[in-house]
Motif scaffolding. Structure first.
Motif, PDB file in Angstrom:
ATOM      1  N   PHE A 166       0.829  -1.226   0.000  1.00 48.69           N
ATOM      2  CA  PHE A 166       0.000   0.000   0.000  1.00 48.69           C
ATOM      3  C   PHE A 166       0.859   1.271   0.000  1.00 48.69           C
ATOM      4  O   PHE A 166       1.984   1.256   0.492  1.00 48.69           O
ATOM      5  CB  PHE A 166      -0.929  -0.016   1.215  1.00 48.69           C
ATOM      6  N   ASP A 167       0.295   2.328  -0.554  1.00 45.00           N
ATOM      7  CA  ASP A 167       0.915   3.645  -0.414  1.00 45.00           C
ATOM      8  C   ASP A 167       0.521   4.185   0.950  1.00 45.00           C
ATOM      9  O   ASP A 167      -0.626   4.045   1.371  1.00 45.00           O
ATOM     10  CB  ASP A 167       0.414   4.607  -1.497  1.00 45.00           C
ATOM     11  N   GLN A 168       1.469   4.804   1.598  1.00 44.39           N
ATOM     12  CA  GLN A 168       1.200   5.337   2.943  1.00 44.39           C
ATOM     13  C   GLN A 168       0.964   6.845   2.879  1.00 44.39           C
ATOM     14  O   GLN A 168       1.756   7.582   2.301  1.00 44.39           O
ATOM     15  CB  GLN A 168       2.398   5.064   3.847  1.00 44.39           C
ATOM     16  N   GLU A 169      -0.153   7.263   3.472  1.00 40.49           N
ATOM     17  CA  GLU A 169      -0.342   8.701   3.683  1.00 40.49           C
ATOM     18  C   GLU A 169      -0.417   8.931   5.171  1.00 40.49           C
ATOM     19  O   GLU A 169      -0.779   8.029   5.934  1.00 40.49           O
ATOM     20  CB  GLU A 169      -1.645   9.170   3.021  1.00 40.49           C
ATOM     21  N   ILE A 170      -0.060  10.128   5.578  1.00 38.66           N
ATOM     22  CA  ILE A 170      -0.182  10.473   6.989  1.00 38.66           C
ATOM     23  C   ILE A 170      -1.293  11.505   7.111  1.00 38.66           C
ATOM     24  O   ILE A 170      -1.239  12.557   6.478  1.00 38.66           O
ATOM     25  CB  ILE A 170       1.145  11.043   7.537  1.00 38.66           C
ATOM     26  N   ARG A 171      -2.341  11.142   7.860  1.00 34.92           N
ATOM     27  CA  ARG A 171      -3.437  12.081   8.106  1.00 34.92           C
ATOM     28  C   ARG A 171      -3.609  12.250   9.602  1.00 34.92           C
ATOM     29  O   ARG A 171      -3.791  11.272  10.306  1.00 34.92           O
ATOM     30  CB  ARG A 171      -4.744  11.569   7.498  1.00 34.92           C
ATOM     31  N   GLU A 172      -3.531  13.499  10.025  1.00 32.64           N
ATOM     32  CA  GLU A 172      -3.578  13.819  11.458  1.00 32.64           C
ATOM     33  C   GLU A 172      -2.602  12.960  12.252  1.00 32.64           C
ATOM     34  O   GLU A 172      -2.903  12.523  13.366  1.00 32.64           O
ATOM     35  CB  GLU A 172      -5.006  13.669  11.986  1.00 32.64           C
ATOM     36  N   GLY A 173      -1.469  12.710  11.646  1.00 32.78           N
ATOM     37  CA  GLY A 173      -0.419  11.996  12.354  1.00 32.78           C
ATOM     38  C   GLY A 173      -0.512  10.495  12.299  1.00 32.78           C
ATOM     39  O   GLY A 173       0.378   9.794  12.779  1.00 32.78           O
ATOM     40  N   GLN A 175      -1.052   6.778  10.184  1.00 33.18           N
ATOM     41  CA  GLN A 175      -0.883   6.136   8.873  1.00 33.18           C
ATOM     42  C   GLN A 175      -2.240   5.801   8.269  1.00 33.18           C
ATOM     43  O   GLN A 175      -3.105   5.247   8.932  1.00 33.18           O
ATOM     44  CB  GLN A 175      -0.087   4.830   9.017  1.00 33.18           C
ATOM     45  N   VAL A 176      -2.401   6.138   7.002  1.00 31.70           N
ATOM     46  CA  VAL A 176      -3.578   5.705   6.249  1.00 31.70           C
ATOM     47  C   VAL A 176      -3.076   4.915   5.046  1.00 31.70           C
ATOM     48  O   VAL A 176      -2.116   5.327   4.393  1.00 31.70           O
ATOM     49  CB  VAL A 176      -4.399   6.936   5.791  1.00 31.70           C
ATOM     50  N   GLU A 177      -3.705   3.774   4.776  1.00 34.34           N
ATOM     51  CA  GLU A 177      -3.258   2.921   3.666  1.00 34.34           C
ATOM     52  C   GLU A 177      -4.088   3.186   2.418  1.00 34.34           C
ATOM     53  O   GLU A 177      -5.315   3.205   2.481  1.00 34.34           O
ATOM     54  CB  GLU A 177      -3.379   1.438   4.045  1.00 34.34           C
ATOM     55  N   ILE A 178      -3.412   3.370   1.309  1.00 32.40           N
ATOM     56  CA  ILE A 178      -4.063   3.613   0.018  1.00 32.40           C
ATOM     57  C   ILE A 178      -3.639   2.478  -0.923  1.00 32.40           C
ATOM     58  O   ILE A 178      -2.457   2.124  -0.958  1.00 32.40           O
ATOM     59  CB  ILE A 178      -3.561   4.947  -0.599  1.00 32.40           C
ATOM     60  N   THR A 179      -4.595   1.933  -1.674  1.00 27.73           N
ATOM     61  CA  THR A 179      -4.217   0.815  -2.553  1.00 27.73           C
ATOM     62  C   THR A 179      -3.241   1.281  -3.627  1.00 27.73           C
ATOM     63  O   THR A 179      -3.365   2.361  -4.179  1.00 27.73           O
ATOM     64  CB  THR A 179      -5.430   0.170  -3.268  1.00 27.73           C
ATOM     65  N   ASP A 180      -2.309   0.404  -3.915  1.00 21.35           N
ATOM     66  CA  ASP A 180      -1.230   0.707  -4.860  1.00 21.35           C
ATOM     67  C   ASP A 180      -1.634   0.212  -6.244  1.00 21.35           C
ATOM     68  O   ASP A 180      -1.503  -0.969  -6.550  1.00 21.35           O
ATOM     69  CB  ASP A 180       0.045  -0.009  -4.371  1.00 21.35           C
ATOM     70  N   LYS A 181      -2.114   1.121  -7.072  1.00 22.70           N
ATOM     71  CA  LYS A 181      -2.584   0.702  -8.406  1.00 22.70           C
ATOM     72  C   LYS A 181      -1.470   0.887  -9.418  1.00 22.70           C
ATOM     73  O   LYS A 181      -1.602   1.653 -10.375  1.00 22.70           O
ATOM     74  CB  LYS A 181      -3.821   1.508  -8.776  1.00 22.70           C
ATOM     75  N   TRP A 182      -0.398   0.191  -9.214  1.00 25.08           N
ATOM     76  CA  TRP A 182       0.806   0.454 -10.019  1.00 25.08           C
ATOM     77  C   TRP A 182       0.653   0.102 -11.490  1.00 25.08           C
ATOM     78  O   TRP A 182       1.380   0.609 -12.332  1.00 25.08           O
ATOM     79  CB  TRP A 182       2.014  -0.266  -9.418  1.00 25.08           C
TER      80      TRP A 182
END
Ligand code: 7GP
Length: 839
Positions: A166-173, A175-182
């Protein structure tokens, strides 16, 4: 006319083929051609991504020429081939690496610029294949690079996950996981080969029968069949023609099977089956060390292993070799136990499909396989519940029983009257619910077993694999990990590459031991000054990137103190945080305190289900929130969490580090490879005596390494004596203050509950002994701070680190595998002219 003159005339008339030529003019024409005919675009409507694709196809054409010659040569010469079986690969972006390896970076840059474009922004378009979690997958990619560069015939087999890590985003500190649609916009590096599809069976039952010779045989009648489609990616070697194959399998439904045998006339059912089949290679399991015992995971493992072994047997027979010599022509490396089912699968193929006798098949199997262990963590050792295993792979369960019975017969002879030994060695774990021990299957089925650093191998021999070591000491070897200097130096650090090459030439790129020629330069003040200038410029690059992406201003003269790796309690990112808070408290108490400014940079993903690791990320970002904005701190401390640590982002990080954090609890990190990448780029290490840190310290010499903490033996003793973390907390005021501050809600807007689980874990159990190592770590960090004040000595130490890191090249590691485990030799590839090759 003289012969020289004639050659000259020929050269001046030389016309390059548009698919193979390497001059910038030819490349420019080829890129325009690919933009038009492959992308179906023209400059007015082409996006930057279209240009990336056009450049990628242009480079791939040059690779294909070498690739075809490689495959052809291996077929003709009947060479022995290394087959790397790995559920994970993290190759990183291909384009730039291929430019470096082919030696056409400058030409492509010129071609692209002549068309009014910028190569860096084109390179930035590539989506990296995130087909792995961390160290194990990246190691496989470094090894593929070294195999090609050393001209060793090799194939890397794996899984073509549609969604990688997964791609990692940081929201309000958090980790949020985003699917990796490579794969969304297409992948120019792979070539699908549907004509080489293979069938993989699942479930069902077995039945005995008697063959024409009157021999007892078993037939497997599956419940389901899935097709494996190979997708091939060329892997270039550095400045050699050898181009190996990474062959990744995608699952598809075999339509004929659905319609004819199963769901006659049931159109919807058939489409359903298709979806079920294709789920198999949909997504990578995002856990690194602890396993998740999901059926789909076992299906993935068996699927890619079966595809790969069937493929190998087919290649072998196509070369006209008899099945009995398989192990002389192929050696199969198991990258941990994920592909260990291969031992049973090869037996099944040889006995059931190719009708060999058991003993003959077993000899071939044992000689073909070798097993690398990558972790000592008990929660990462794979075992499968017998029921689950048997319902999915009924024939393999029978084969494993048979292997086990014959194995235990042997054990019984050796250890008469020692039932404990038998129980410990068995491939089946008894007790409540029976389970299959994959590490045991790998050990029994292999001729070699290796750990990935000296300490790790020793601990394997004394611990998890002790009984196997007692039985077969000759099977065990250590091969300390290495990393490729092509990606981890030449590609990511052109400034330092240039400086080093100017002084010692470029042989180091394929013989990293030649870095030792830098030793004497460490004494040269002018060279040190240039080195510092380079480091400063590289730090500025990272600071600019962080400014642009996170709006944080960093001081490039501060210590860049970096910890980048998966988030894990054993890796102890939270020990690093305790140091940050300690520094913070000191400055708060004494605002005039003279401390060198530090920038703490973290990067790393947490497994989505690993709550404590996610909380550690939240802790880092929360401490950063407070510290970065506290006016009392006067920017002396900055804390940055760089989101989405992957190969691409790691490439900005390693070159910019002054200090590399390698602070795992001794005895827990099998090797580590980030430690090598940091050192290679001139960072000093603060580390424990764990994994390859020990060997790095030996190589660079103790004075040039910041050592702290308990040894692995100390840790064992500490725990044996009944470790009470509270004692450390109660007797160390600075430690107590740091932990209390977390517990008080100071970093969580007064919310005391937020970090309670983390604080409780530390005070009540502390399984990774942070509190026991705290003071030693703080003292060592104080020495780091002191040492950094003397920039000249610091630089000298950094140069010595680089000069002595040569051993940690993956080329050295691969040479050791070749010599000690694989028994394979290089084969050089000569390029036939393209026209001739076509004919
Ligand atoms: C890692 C180890 O944790 C690391 O120490 C080592 O450098 C690396 O393998 C390469 O050998 N292990 C994994 O990434 C992993 O998933 C579970 O191990 C099987």
């Amino acid at each position: 006319l003289s012969p020289e003159h004639i050659t000259e005339i020929y050269d001046s008339f030389h016309i390059e083929d548009d698919r193979t030529g390497l001059s910038s003019e030819t490349l420019q024409r080829a890129i325009a051609d690919n933009l038009y005919y492959i992308q179906g675009k023209f400059p007015e409507i082409a996006t930057l991504y279209d240009y990336y694709m056009a450049v990628a196809y242009t480079v791939r054409d040059r690779l294909l020429h070498r690739w075809i010659n490689t495959v052809k040569t291996y077929r003709e010469q009947d060479v022995k081939v290394v087959c790397y079986l790995s559920a994970e690969y993290l190759p990183g972006p291909h384009l730039e690496n291929n430019l470096v390896n082919l030696g056409i970076y400058d030409q492509v840059q010129q071609a692209v610029e002549s068309s009014g474009l910028d190569l860096r922004s084109i390179l930035a378009q590539e989506e990296e294949p995130g087909l792995g979690n961390g160290g194990l997958g990246r190691l496989a990619a470094c090894y593929m690079d070294s195999l090609a560069t050393l001209e060793i015939p090799a194939i890397g087999y794996g899984i073509r996950y549609e969604y990688g890590i997964f791609d990692q985003e940081i929201r309000e500190g958090w980790q949020v996981e985003i699917t990796d649609k490579w794969l969304r916009l297409g992948n120019p590096w792979e070539i699908p080969r549907p004509e080489n599809a293979v069938e993989v069976k699942f479930g069902g039952y077995t039945e005995p029968y008697t063959d024409d010779q009157g021999d007892y045989r078993v037939r497997w009648i599956p419940h389901q069949v899935v097709n494996g489609i190979p997708y091939d990616t060329p892997i270039s070697g550095y400045r050699v023609n050898t181009t190996s194959t990474m062959r990744l399998w995608k699952a598809e439904a075999p339509e004929s099977f659905d319609f004819q045998a199963f769901n006659v006339g049931d159109y919807y059912g058939a489409v359903d089956a298709k979806i079920i089949s294709e789920n198999l290679t949909k997504v990578l399991y995002p856990n690194d060390e602890p396993i998740q015992g999901k059926q789909l995971r076992l299906e993935q493992q068996y699927f890619f292993v079966s595809c790969s072994l069937q493929n190998l047997l087919k290649i072998h027979l196509l070369r006209g070799d008899p099945i009995e010599t398989f192990h002389e022509k192929f050696v199969i490396q198991l990258n941990d136990t994920h592909p260990a089912i291969g031992v049973a699968e090869l037996m099944r193929l040889l006995v059931d499909e190719y009708l060999l006798h058991w003993q003959k098949a077993w000899d071939i199997t044992q000689q073909a396989f070798a097993y690398t262990n990558h972790t000592l963590l008990p929660e990462a050792l794979e075992t499968w519940p017998l029921n689950l295993f048997g319902s999915l792979l009924p024939r393999h369960l029978e084969i494993i029983y048979e292997i086990n019975q014959r194995f235990l017969d042997q054990v019984r002879l050796k250890y008469l009257g020692n039932p404990d030994k038998l129980a410990r060695l068995s491939l089946i774990e008894e007790g409540g619910s029976k389970r299959i021990r994959m590490a045991h299957l790998a050990c029994v089925g292999s001729h070699a077993i290796n750990g990935v650093a000296a300490l790790h191998t020793e601990l394997l021999k004394e611990g998890v694999l002790k009984d196997f070591y007692d039985l077969w000491p000759h099977k065990f070897t250590n091969i300390t990990n290495g990393v490729t200097p092509r990606r981890w130096m030449v590609l990511i650090n052109p400034r330092l590459t240039q400086l080093i090459t100017r002084e010692i030439g470029e042989t180091w790129i394929t013989q990293l031991e030649d870095f030792k020629r830098l030793e004497s330069l460490a004494e040269d003040p002018a060279f040190r000054q240039e080195w510092r200038r380079v480091k400063r410029a590289v730090k500025q690059d990272l600071a600019d990137y962080i400014q642009a992406h996170q709006g944080l201003t960093l001081n490039p003269d501060s210590i860049f103190d970096i910890q980048a790796k998966r988030i894990h309690e054993y890796k102890r990112q939270h020990l690093n945080v305790l140091h940050i808070i300690t520094l913070y408290n000191r400055i708060k108490h004494n605002p005039r305190l003279a401390v060198p400014p530090r920038t703490f940079i973290f990067g790393g993903k947490a497994a989505p289900g690993y709550q404590m690791a996610k909380l550690i990320i939240k802790l880092i970002t929360s401490v950063g929130e407070v510290v970065n904005h506290d006016p009392d701190i006067c920017d002396l401390i900055k804390v940055v969490f760089l989101p989405d640590f992957n190969v691409t982002n790691s490439q900005r990080i390693y070159p910019a580090a002054d200090l590399s954090e390698q602070i795992s609890t001794a005895g827990k990190e099998a090797s580590g490879t980030g430690n090598m990448k940091f050192s290679m780029n001139g960072a000093l290490t603060i580390g424990t005596l764990d994994g390859a840190n020990i060997e790095i310290r030996e190589a660079v010499e103790a004075d040039n390494f910041f050592l702290f903490g308990h040894t692995s033996e100390d840790i064992v003793d500490l725990k044996a004596q009944g470790y009470v973390p509270k004692t450390f907390y109660n007797t160390n005021p600075a430690l107590k203050e740091a932990i209390d501050l977390i517990a008080s809600g100071y970093f969580s807007h007064g919310n005391r509950a937020l970090f309670q689980p983390l604080v409780d874990q530390l005070l009540q159990a502390d399984p990774y002994c942070l509190l026991a190592d705290y003071q030693s770590y703080i003292d060592c960090q104080d020495q780091v701070g002191q040492a950094f004040q003397d920039q000249d000595t610091w630089t000298k130490t950094a140069i010595l680190n680089v000069a002595r890191i040569g051993r940690f090249s993956s080329d050295r590691a691969i040479r050791e595998y070749c010599r000690e485990i694989w028994w394979v030799n290089p084969v050089s590839i000569h390029l036939e002219e393209y026209q001739q090759a076509k004919a």
